[in-house]
Design a protein around this motif. Structure first.
Motif, PDB file in Angstrom:
ATOM      1  N   UNK A   1     -29.478  -6.091 -33.665  1.00 18.01           N
ATOM      2  CA  UNK A   1     -29.343  -4.795 -32.999  1.00 18.01           C
ATOM      3  C   UNK A   1     -27.952  -4.258 -33.294  1.00 18.01           C
ATOM      4  N   UNK A   2     -27.893  -3.052 -33.876  1.00 19.52           N
ATOM      5  CA  UNK A   2     -26.621  -2.393 -34.175  1.00 19.52           C
ATOM      6  C   UNK A   2     -26.660  -0.976 -33.617  1.00 19.52           C
ATOM      7  N   UNK A   3     -25.477  -0.425 -33.410  1.00 19.07           N
ATOM      8  CA  UNK A   3     -25.391   0.931 -32.849  1.00 19.07           C
ATOM      9  C   UNK A   3     -24.116   1.583 -33.342  1.00 19.07           C
ATOM     10  N   UNK A   4     -24.190   2.886 -33.619  1.00 13.29           N
ATOM     11  CA  UNK A   4     -23.031   3.663 -34.051  1.00 13.29           C
ATOM     12  C   UNK A   4     -23.156   5.078 -33.497  1.00 13.29           C
TER      13      UNK A   4
ATOM     14  N   UNK B   1     -36.360  11.763 -17.529  1.00 14.16           N
ATOM     15  CA  UNK B   1     -35.341  10.698 -17.471  1.00 14.16           C
ATOM     16  C   UNK B   1     -34.225  11.034 -16.495  1.00 14.16           C
ATOM     17  N   UNK B   2     -33.844  10.048 -15.726  1.00 12.58           N
ATOM     18  CA  UNK B   2     -32.712  10.170 -14.806  1.00 12.58           C
ATOM     19  C   UNK B   2     -31.484   9.625 -15.529  1.00 12.58           C
ATOM     20  N   UNK B   3     -30.774  10.484 -16.216  1.00 20.18           N
ATOM     21  CA  UNK B   3     -29.724  10.040 -17.121  1.00 20.18           C
ATOM     22  C   UNK B   3     -28.476   9.587 -16.371  1.00 20.18           C
ATOM     23  N   UNK B   4     -27.856   8.632 -16.977  1.00 16.56           N
ATOM     24  CA  UNK B   4     -26.571   8.141 -16.510  1.00 16.56           C
ATOM     25  C   UNK B   4     -25.837   7.516 -17.675  1.00 16.56           C
ATOM     26  N   UNK B   5     -24.509   7.385 -17.580  1.00 19.24           N
ATOM     27  CA  UNK B   5     -23.742   6.801 -18.675  1.00 19.24           C
ATOM     28  C   UNK B   5     -23.447   5.332 -18.361  1.00 19.24           C
ATOM     29  N   UNK B   6     -23.773   4.469 -19.322  1.00 20.96           N
ATOM     30  CA  UNK B   6     -23.563   3.040 -19.138  1.00 20.96           C
ATOM     31  C   UNK B   6     -23.319   2.403 -20.502  1.00 20.96           C
ATOM     32  N   UNK B   7     -22.754   1.193 -20.465  1.00 19.75           N
ATOM     33  CA  UNK B   7     -22.450   0.473 -21.701  1.00 19.75           C
ATOM     34  C   UNK B   7     -23.737  -0.026 -22.343  1.00 19.75           C
ATOM     35  N   UNK B   8     -23.816   0.086 -23.670  1.00 18.62           N
ATOM     36  CA  UNK B   8     -25.034  -0.302 -24.367  1.00 18.62           C
ATOM     37  C   UNK B   8     -25.128  -1.817 -24.543  1.00 18.62           C
ATOM     38  N   UNK B   9     -23.995  -2.487 -24.766  1.00 20.38           N
ATOM     39  CA  UNK B   9     -24.034  -3.923 -25.050  1.00 20.38           C
ATOM     40  C   UNK B   9     -24.735  -4.731 -23.966  1.00 20.38           C
TER      41      UNK B   9
ATOM     42  N   UNK C   1     -22.873  11.996 -35.734  1.00 18.90           N
ATOM     43  CA  UNK C   1     -23.217  13.405 -35.585  1.00 18.90           C
ATOM     44  C   UNK C   1     -23.618  13.814 -34.186  1.00 18.90           C
ATOM     45  N   UNK C   2     -22.901  13.356 -33.179  1.00 15.25           N
ATOM     46  CA  UNK C   2     -23.234  13.724 -31.804  1.00 15.25           C
ATOM     47  C   UNK C   2     -24.392  12.947 -31.232  1.00 15.25           C
ATOM     48  N   UNK C   3     -24.822  11.886 -31.898  1.00  5.97           N
ATOM     49  CA  UNK C   3     -25.911  11.050 -31.417  1.00  5.97           C
ATOM     50  C   UNK C   3     -25.478   9.597 -31.433  1.00  5.97           C
ATOM     51  N   UNK C   4     -26.155   8.792 -30.611  1.00  3.00           N
ATOM     52  CA  UNK C   4     -26.025   7.341 -30.675  1.00  3.00           C
ATOM     53  C   UNK C   4     -27.242   6.815 -31.419  1.00  3.00           C
ATOM     54  N   UNK C   5     -27.000   6.149 -32.545  1.00  2.00           N
ATOM     55  CA  UNK C   5     -28.082   5.629 -33.378  1.00  2.00           C
ATOM     56  C   UNK C   5     -28.160   4.125 -33.167  1.00  2.00           C
ATOM     57  N   UNK C   6     -29.300   3.672 -32.643  1.00  2.27           N
ATOM     58  CA  UNK C   6     -29.528   2.248 -32.371  1.00  2.27           C
ATOM     59  C   UNK C   6     -30.586   1.758 -33.354  1.00  2.27           C
TER      60      UNK C   6
ATOM     61  N   UNK D   1     -24.316  -5.935 -33.319  1.00  3.12           N
ATOM     62  CA  UNK D   1     -23.182  -5.267 -33.970  1.00  3.12           C
ATOM     63  C   UNK D   1     -22.968  -3.948 -33.238  1.00  3.12           C
ATOM     64  N   UNK D   2     -22.452  -4.070 -32.006  1.00  7.68           N
ATOM     65  CA  UNK D   2     -22.293  -2.912 -31.126  1.00  7.68           C
ATOM     66  C   UNK D   2     -20.833  -2.841 -30.702  1.00  7.68           C
ATOM     67  N   UNK D   3     -20.161  -1.702 -30.907  1.00  8.09           N
ATOM     68  CA  UNK D   3     -18.777  -1.587 -30.427  1.00  8.09           C
ATOM     69  C   UNK D   3     -18.698  -1.869 -28.932  1.00  8.09           C
ATOM     70  N   UNK D   4     -17.603  -2.522 -28.540  1.00  7.23           N
ATOM     71  CA  UNK D   4     -17.483  -2.978 -27.154  1.00  7.23           C
ATOM     72  C   UNK D   4     -17.495  -1.817 -26.162  1.00  7.23           C
ATOM     73  N   UNK D   5     -16.952  -0.686 -26.542  1.00  6.74           N
ATOM     74  CA  UNK D   5     -16.846   0.436 -25.611  1.00  6.74           C
ATOM     75  C   UNK D   5     -17.922   1.499 -25.838  1.00  6.74           C
ATOM     76  N   UNK D   6     -18.928   1.189 -26.628  1.00  4.24           N
ATOM     77  CA  UNK D   6     -19.972   2.177 -26.899  1.00  4.24           C
ATOM     78  C   UNK D   6     -20.843   2.360 -25.660  1.00  4.24           C
ATOM     79  N   UNK D   7     -20.992   3.609 -25.239  1.00  6.57           N
ATOM     80  CA  UNK D   7     -21.835   3.938 -24.090  1.00  6.57           C
ATOM     81  C   UNK D   7     -22.921   4.916 -24.519  1.00  6.57           C
ATOM     82  N   UNK D   8     -23.979   4.961 -23.719  1.00  8.80           N
ATOM     83  CA  UNK D   8     -25.072   5.899 -23.965  1.00  8.80           C
ATOM     84  C   UNK D   8     -25.311   6.700 -22.695  1.00  8.80           C
ATOM     85  N   UNK D   9     -25.863   7.906 -22.884  1.00 12.37           N
ATOM     86  CA  UNK D   9     -26.207   8.777 -21.772  1.00 12.37           C
ATOM     87  C   UNK D   9     -27.723   8.846 -21.724  1.00 12.37           C
ATOM     88  N   UNK D  10     -28.347   7.987 -20.903  1.00 11.85           N
ATOM     89  CA  UNK D  10     -29.809   7.861 -20.917  1.00 11.85           C
ATOM     90  C   UNK D  10     -30.276   7.320 -19.579  1.00 11.85           C
TER      91      UNK D  10
END
Length: 485
Positions: A408-411, A334-342, A414-419, A364-373
């Motif tokens: 679709x929800x995300x939180x 994976x070529x990881x990058x940080x971007x907004x999940x919404x 514990x150091x992870x993004x759970x979708x 149900x996704x926080x507006x500022x939630x980002x993922x590194x993927x």
């Protein structure tokens, strides 16, 4: 099997690359044997020291006690004379018999010189045998051996045959050195002989019980590295750890042989499937072009059958694409990058066919939630999960008047993004829920390939996360995607 031999050799070269055999070999043929021999010699030398050092200390102390005992007996004879008067010649004879140069008796703090001491060129060294001195006892013999030839020793001890606080003698160290050297030489020869016999028996036993079986195991591994098809020596019937190692090694070699043969067949099958898929995709492309031309036909029968033809062609194209994707040896890193999940979820929902007119999406996704993927790989996973949910809802014959929802929800957890991707569809049959992530297992009654979830989980694992089915039933199905943040 002869036709698959080149493929098997190619697989073998990939699994057992050049240099692997050399890493298995020792730097020297009997490196372990030499190390074991050196270790045996070192232990033998240590045992030799442990035997000789206390023996020398005991001999040294016994020699001094013998001189003290002789001097004490001489002192009793001297005191028996009137006024303790002893002629010079008699004193010299008594001293010569005891092997000492002077005798002193101490009683209630008074020192009495019974036999006169000669003039000495060096100050004598005191050894008090009345005190507990274990370390000094071990060092005294070596001080005597390395001492000056004119060295003398003052020895004090408690009397055994008379009253008094102590008896002290003055003795030359040279006679003790001569006798101690002879004793050490004899002790070294005897203990060395015994140590060599014991060490030889120990090394022979270890060579028979350990080295020979290890050489057999090593030869088996080297032969297997050179030619996995060659049958090795059968394992022994030993019941100890080495016997278990031999049996486990034989079992693993059999499994690797079967895996190599299976992989060779899969390589051949994969090449054939790739060729078939290539030709099939060309045929499907031609069929899709022809179906587009049929769309302009005024024949009502053609217009009625055209959607069914397009769906069939689409499923065939998807099957060809998924089989090729699954047939890859591995997914790219994976070529990881940080971007907004919404926004990523919104794009994936559009590609999965979710819309306000049909099966709709709720988030149900926080507006500022980002993922590194990897954006593309995460998009594939989300599209597959939401498409499966939509198709499950649309394929539910019992649903009347309800269009269905994919949530679709995300939180952060514990150091992870759970979708979580959940639907209100009919659920997955229990007989399939345990095998859902296996290749070619589909939870729908349609013509799916059963590869989407397998590929999705592989992409999640490549990110260091996982994809799990966390719940399913008549009220719907929920999948959980975990990605390290």
């Amino acid at each position: 099997m002869s036709e698959a031999r080149p493929l098997l050799n190619d697989v073998r070269r990939r699994i057992l690359p050049t240099g692997w055999r050399d890493r298995l070999r020792f730097n020297a043929p009997d490196a372990l044997a030499w190390r074991l021999l050196l270790l045996t010699v070192a232990f033998t030398a240590a045992v030799e020291v442990l035997i000789v050092a206390p023996s020398a200390a005991n001999f040294h102390e016994r020699w001094l006690l013998d001189r003290l005992q002789s001097a004490e007996l001489a002192s009793v004879g001297v005191e028996a004379l009137p006024y303790s008067a002893v002629e010079d010649d008699t004193a010299e004879q008594l001293l010569a018999i005891g092997g000492v140069q002077a005798v002193v008796v101490g009683d209630q703090g008074v020192r009495r010189l019974l036999l006169q001491a000669p003039n000495l060129p060096r100050t004598p060294e005191l050894i008090d045998l009345r005190r507990d001195r274990p370390l000094a006892r071990l060092l005294d013999p070596w001080r005597t051996l390395s001492g000056h030839p004119d060295r003398s020793i003052r020895v004090q001890a408690r009397p055994r045959y008379r009253s008094g606080d102590f008896i002290e003698v003055l003795a030359p160290a040279e006679p003790l050195k001569v006798e101690l050297r002879a004793f050490l030489l004899n002790s070294l020869l005897v203990s060395l002989l015994l140590s060599l016999v014991a060490g030889g028996l120990l090394y022979g036993g270890l060579a028979f019980l350990v080295l020979q079986p290890l050489r057999r195991v090593t030869r088996s591994i080297e032969r297997f590295a050179l030619d996995p098809d060659a049958e090795g020596d059968p394992p022994s019937d030993r019941q100890d750890e080495i016997g278990r190692v031999e049996r486990e090694l034989a079992r693993m070699q059999d499994e690797v042989r079967q895996s190599l043969r299976s992989r060779a067949r899969l390589v051949a099958l994969g090449e054939a499937v790739a060729k078939i898929n290539h030709d099939l995709r060309n045929m499907l492309t031609s069929a899709q072009i022809a179906s587009e031309r049929l769309a302009d036909s005024p024949d009502p029968q053609v217009a009625k059958a055209l959607p069914r033809l397009e769906r069939a062609l689409g499923r065939a194209a998807a099957l060809s694409r998924n089989v090729l994707e699954y047939g890859r040896s591995e997914e790219p890193e994976p070529q990881r990058g940080r971007f907004a999940l919404g926004p990523a979820v919104a794009v994936a929902a559009e590609d999965a066919g979710l819309s306000d007119e049909g099966v709709r999406l709720t988030r149900a996704i926080p507006a500022r939630l980002t993922v590194h993927a990897d954006p593309d790989q995460l998009h594939r996973v989300l599209v597959n999960l939401m498409r499966n949910a939509r198709q499950a809802i649309e394929g539910d014959a019992a649903r009347v008047g309800r269009k269905g929802v994919v949530r679709v929800s995300a939180v952060h957890e514990g150091g992870e993004v759970v979708i979580r991707v959940a639907d209100d569809g009919p659920g997955i049959p229990p007989r399939l829920s345990d095998q859902l992530f296996k290749p070619f297992v589909s939870g729908r009654s349609s013509d799916g390939t059963g590869l989407g979830l397998t590929i999705s989980r592989e992409l999640a694992v490549n990110h260091g996360g996982d994809l799990q089915l966390v719940g399913t039933g008549p009220d719907g199905t929920t999948f959980e995607l975990r990605l390290p943040d």
